[in-house]
Design a protein around this motif. Structure first.
Motif, PDB file in Angstrom:
ATOM      1  N   PRO A  62      10.875   4.601   8.767  1.00  0.00           N
ATOM      2  CA  PRO A  62       9.756   5.497   8.422  1.00  0.00           C
ATOM      3  C   PRO A  62       9.591   6.656   9.389  1.00  0.00           C
ATOM      4  O   PRO A  62       9.068   7.709   8.992  1.00  0.00           O
ATOM      5  N   ASN A  99       8.375   4.638   3.340  1.00  0.00           N
ATOM      6  CA  ASN A  99       8.256   3.452   4.181  1.00  0.00           C
ATOM      7  C   ASN A  99       8.736   2.277   3.339  1.00  0.00           C
ATOM      8  O   ASN A  99       7.943   1.499   2.807  1.00  0.00           O
ATOM      9  N   TYR A 100      10.049   2.181   3.213  1.00  0.00           N
ATOM     10  CA  TYR A 100      10.652   1.211   2.307  1.00  0.00           C
ATOM     11  C   TYR A 100      10.444  -0.216   2.784  1.00  0.00           C
ATOM     12  O   TYR A 100      10.253  -1.128   1.976  1.00  0.00           O
ATOM     13  N   ALA A 101      10.461  -0.426   4.099  1.00  0.00           N
ATOM     14  CA  ALA A 101      10.263  -1.775   4.627  1.00  0.00           C
ATOM     15  C   ALA A 101       8.872  -2.296   4.292  1.00  0.00           C
ATOM     16  O   ALA A 101       8.698  -3.474   3.949  1.00  0.00           O
ATOM     17  N   ALA A 102       7.864  -1.419   4.358  1.00  0.00           N
ATOM     18  CA  ALA A 102       6.494  -1.847   4.046  1.00  0.00           C
ATOM     19  C   ALA A 102       6.379  -2.266   2.584  1.00  0.00           C
ATOM     20  O   ALA A 102       5.709  -3.258   2.260  1.00  0.00           O
ATOM     21  N   ALA A 103       7.033  -1.517   1.689  1.00  0.00           N
ATOM     22  CA  ALA A 103       6.995  -1.878   0.267  1.00  0.00           C
ATOM     23  C   ALA A 103       7.714  -3.199   0.034  1.00  0.00           C
ATOM     24  O   ALA A 103       7.240  -4.051  -0.741  1.00  0.00           O
ATOM     25  N   GLU A 135       8.170  -5.649   2.230  1.00  0.00           N
ATOM     26  CA  GLU A 135       7.364  -6.727   2.808  1.00  0.00           C
ATOM     27  C   GLU A 135       6.168  -7.068   1.928  1.00  0.00           C
ATOM     28  O   GLU A 135       5.805  -8.250   1.775  1.00  0.00           O
ATOM     29  N   ARG A 136       5.560  -6.042   1.326  1.00  0.00           N
ATOM     30  CA  ARG A 136       4.432  -6.303   0.426  1.00  0.00           C
ATOM     31  C   ARG A 136       4.894  -7.056  -0.820  1.00  0.00           C
ATOM     32  O   ARG A 136       4.225  -7.987  -1.285  1.00  0.00           O
ATOM     33  N   ASP A 140       5.310   3.103  -4.823  1.00  0.00           N
ATOM     34  CA  ASP A 140       4.609   4.047  -3.955  1.00  0.00           C
ATOM     35  C   ASP A 140       4.750   5.447  -4.532  1.00  0.00           C
ATOM     36  O   ASP A 140       5.851   6.010  -4.565  1.00  0.00           O
ATOM     37  N   THR A 142       1.882   0.609  -2.506  1.00  0.00           N
ATOM     38  CA  THR A 142       1.658   1.103  -1.155  1.00  0.00           C
ATOM     39  C   THR A 142       1.423   2.602  -1.275  1.00  0.00           C
ATOM     40  O   THR A 142       1.723   3.203  -2.312  1.00  0.00           O
ATOM     41  N   THR A 155       2.102   6.211   0.566  1.00  0.00           N
ATOM     42  CA  THR A 155       2.745   7.060   1.570  1.00  0.00           C
ATOM     43  C   THR A 155       2.684   8.494   1.056  1.00  0.00           C
ATOM     44  O   THR A 155       3.531   8.917   0.271  1.00  0.00           O
TER      45      THR A 155
END
Length: 777
Positions: free
Chosen positions: A407, A424-428, A430-431, A651, A713, A715
């Protein structure tokens, strides 16, 4: 089907932006009061029917129209030769190889290149009279060998669609970045695969339709067309007929679906407009469903070959991509190039070589369809990631996390030259894992497998190259305070009439009921590009926001003069212009609007009126993204797939209206499931369409779709004034790889490592049977 409350977290501080406002224009549809092209009735309207080639490739030796002209009620029969004498050809794009040209007239002459090519136009007083007369047109065809697949069309001895080209390749797009050779030379492992993205059709409720009315006395033409791009169509008609654009008015009334397939200029529309000019009467054409399958642009149809250079940690150090895109007979579609642009997707791959070959075949032309190149890119990359996972033994979640663009790297210059705005691909991911409860779901899968049944989980990560070009908006304030927003985009089901009203109402601090949004009529709207490519709210809404800001600035200046304070001390809230910190000192918005239109004595000596117009072009494209995860079980005796869980976290930046976002997610998922599981356009070896009706082409039905667990998410994009990105293509981009990877995960214990869409029971059963027989040897 649900969406969680996190979706409203993007609310920008206003009263309406971020709120789930119901669509303002739905009442007419649910009460049957919508008006589509075929609902427009003009006195003296003639009806048109196209005569289409039954052959995929043939020379036209002659056309005898005499019997058709003698039929009752027939007014005229036009052929390609007559059209050539009266109109200019429609031009070709700039990316073609030297010596290539795809200039095309509204009717074909000389040679037909696909079964469904229009060779004549019959115009009669009644629709049925035109249909009967069309059967009387006698065309002398001399059939030629046809070529259907792009791979076959690239062979040295393949039939040639265009004389003098030397091959059927219309373009070769390529990009190279970094040191690809070194990456492969130093690779711990090379992983290669081939994927097929099958040909599909955009099955909208309303087929194509046009009513053209040329008024000889005024030398003006009004056109009602089912289109996503009224301004573009106006330019095309004006160019074909050598008319000034001010003499052409194009109206897109209610449009029953477009999905990108109505985002171009069709030759039938130019032919009908020409007929109206020649006859001086209104002429209407409404496509039939079987005609739609034969002649409306198809989509996808790519062969994708990938090879990755992978290090010991599963990080992709180099990538080679070759895409062979079937363009069909005419358009030279550049959709394949958009796949090439996204050939690294959400992954940080610096050493890249991508080649895209556009190939002409004797099939219906291909073009855009909900995603237009981005779903194809996500599909091939996500298939590759799971192949790498299988060959390295690194679990698919860890592998993706190791390869994501981080990110803090945004804005990010991709290896293809694409400039990524935010992500923020990791956040998506993880969600999505949390929503699914990854550990529990994998345990459930393993428990099902332990009983001897087939179960699997698949991940599909995507990002898009969206929001192309510029667009416009004009905000007008009437003396009463009523606000009308005129848009250059052309909404046709997305709900922009609602989302744009929310944006403008918040910016002006007025009730939503005071705002009306108008679009899709070139006589009243500013010059625009249209609605496609996830650009409606991002670009059109951005233009509206900037125009509204100009209006707000005028309102503040006028209120400041009336209240004898500085403009920066004025805030616009609750229909009032009030002094910040002194709410008792305020003036109603409606009083300011009346003062702005006074005959004399405009406050502060300012110029009259409050209206403003804005053309908005962002600094770059927007990159919506998301993560989809599918969990499936498969009946080994029938090949039937049961999608037991489906989670999607998308997102789209700032969310203007979560209810509209949810609707776009649902629609995209339905079509994404359709491609993955059921839909495919098929031809026989001679170019005859085998899936020419809804009895043969398996579009999804509501009861076939599962419940979806949806989340978001947020962003924001730095390239749009409101931070919004598009979301209309999320489902068609994320669903196919997630579903195919889930099925392959289920079949992996049998040794099945590859399967192509659509995942019909027959195809899955055949893969199971073949693997079982091989394992038994």
């Amino acid at each position: 089907m649900r969406d969680t409350p996190v979706a409203t977290a993007a609310r920008a501080g206003g009263k309406y932006v971020g709120a789930p406002v119901r669509r303002v224009n739905d009442r007419k549809f649910i009460t049957g009061a919508g008006q589509f092209v075929d609902d427009v009735r003009l006195p003296g309207t003639l009806h048109a029917i196209f005569v289409r080639s039954p052959f995929a490739h043939a020379e036209i030796a002659g056309i005898d129209t005499l019997a058709a002209l003698r039929a009752p009620g027939v007014v005229a029969v036009l052929t390609g030769e007559e059209i050539r004498e009266r109109t200019a050809p429609f031009g070709s794009h700039e990316q073609m190889l030297p010596g290539r040209s795809l200039n095309r007239y509204a009717l074909t002459s000389g040679k037909v290149r696909f079964a469904g090519d229009a060779v004549a136009l019959v115009i009669a007083e009644s629709l049925y009279g035109a249909r009967d007369a069309a059967d009387l047109v006698d065309v002398d065809y001399r059939e030629l060998p046809a070529v259907i697949s792009a791979l076959d069309a690239m062979a040295d001895d393949a039939p040639q669609l265009y004389e003098g080209w030397g091959s059927n390749v219309v373009y070769h797009w390529s990009v190279e970045s970094g040191d690809v050779a070194a990456a492969f030379a130093n690779a711990a492992r090379r992983v290669s695969m081939t994927a097929i993205n099958q040909r599909i059709a955009g099955v909208f409720v309303e087929p194509r339709a046009i009513l053209a009315h040329h008024d000889p006395a005024r030398e003006e033409m009004t056109v009602w067309a089912s289109t996503q791009v009224p301004h573009t169509l106006r330019t095309a008609i004006a160019t074909a007929l050598d008319y000034p654009e001010y003499a052409i008015r194009v109206i897109a009334p209610d449009v029953g679906g477009g999905f990108g397939s109505k985002g171009g200029v069709y030759m039938e529309y130019l032919a009908v407009a020409t007929a109206s000019v020649l006859l001086g009467r209104p002429v209407k054409w409404v496509e039939t469903r079987s005609e739609h399958f034969r002649a409306t642009n198809h989509a996808r149809d790519q062969v994708q070959q990938l090879e990755a250079a992978v290090d010991t940690q599963g990080v992709i150090q180099g990538l080679r991509v070759k895409i062979i895109s079937n363009c069909g007979a005419y358009t030279g579609s550049q959709v394949g190039q958009r796949t090439g642009i996204m050939s690294t997707g959400p992954y940080r791959i610096r050493n890249l070589r991508t080649d895209v070959l556009g190939v002409m075949t004797n099939t219906t032309p291909t073009g855009a369809y909900r995603g237009a190149g981005r779903p194809e890119a996500a599909y091939m990359l996500e298939r590759l990631m799971d192949r790498v996972s299988a060959e390295t033994g690194i679990d698919p979640v860890t592998l993706r996390l190791r390869n994501f663009i981080p990110p803090d790297a945004f804005p990010y210059a991709g290896a293809t030259g694409a400039n990524y705005d935010s992500g923020n691909y990791a956040a998506a991911l993880e969600r999505a894992l949390a929503l699914l409860d990854w550990q529990s779901e994998t345990a459930r899968r393993d428990a099902v497998r332990a009983t001897g049944k087939l179960a699997g989980i698949g991940i599909g990560v995507y990002c898009e190259f969206a929001g192309p070009g510029w667009d416009s908006a004009e905000v007008r304030v009437a003396p009463s305070g009523a606000v009308t927003v005129f848009l250059g985009i052309s909404p046709h089901g997305q709900g922009n009439e609602t989302s744009v009203a929310q944006i403008v109402a918040d910016e002006l601090g007025i009730p939503l009921e005071l705002v009306s949004v108008k679009a899709s009529d070139t006589a009243i709207t500013p010059q625009g590009i249209g609605t496609f490519g996830s650009r409606g709210t991002a670009i059109g809404g951005g233009a509206a926001l900037l125009a509204a800001r100009k209006v707000a600035g005028k309102v503040r200046a006028m209120a400041a003069a009336m209240l004898e304070v500085a403009p920066e001390d004025i805030e616009l809230v609750d229909g009032q212009a009030r002094v910040t910190g002194a709410p008792d000192r305020s003036i109603p918005f409606t009083r300011i609007s009346r003062a702005a239109h006074a005959m004399d004595g405009i406050p502060g000596g300012l110029s009259p009126g409050l209206d403003a117009q804005e053309f908005f072009k962002p600094d770059g494209r927007q990159f919506p993204f998301g993560v989809h995860i599918a969990s499936v079980t498969i009946d080994p005796e029938s090949g039937v797939i049961d999608v037991t869980r489906y989670v999607a976290v998308d997102d789209c930046g700032t969310i203007i209206n979560p209810l509209l976002v949810l609707g776009q997610k649902h629609g995209g998922l339905a079509q994404g499931f359709g491609q993955a599981l059921w839909e495919e356009i098929r031809y026989d070896a001679n170019g005859q369409l085998l899936t020419g009706s809804l009895m043969d082409y398996a579009a999804p039905r509501a009861e076939q779709l599962p419940s979806w667990e949806l989340d978001s998410t947020v962003t924001p994009s730095p390239f749009t004034p409101h931070g919004a990105k598009g979301v209309g293509e999320a489902g068609t981009t994320g669903a196919p790889p997630a579903l195919v990877n889930a099925v392959l995960n289920a079949l992996a214990p049998l040794g099945v490592s590859s399967i192509d869409m659509p995942l019909t029971p027959e195809r899955v059963w055949a893969a199971i049977r073949a693997a079982s027989e091989q394992n038994a040897e």
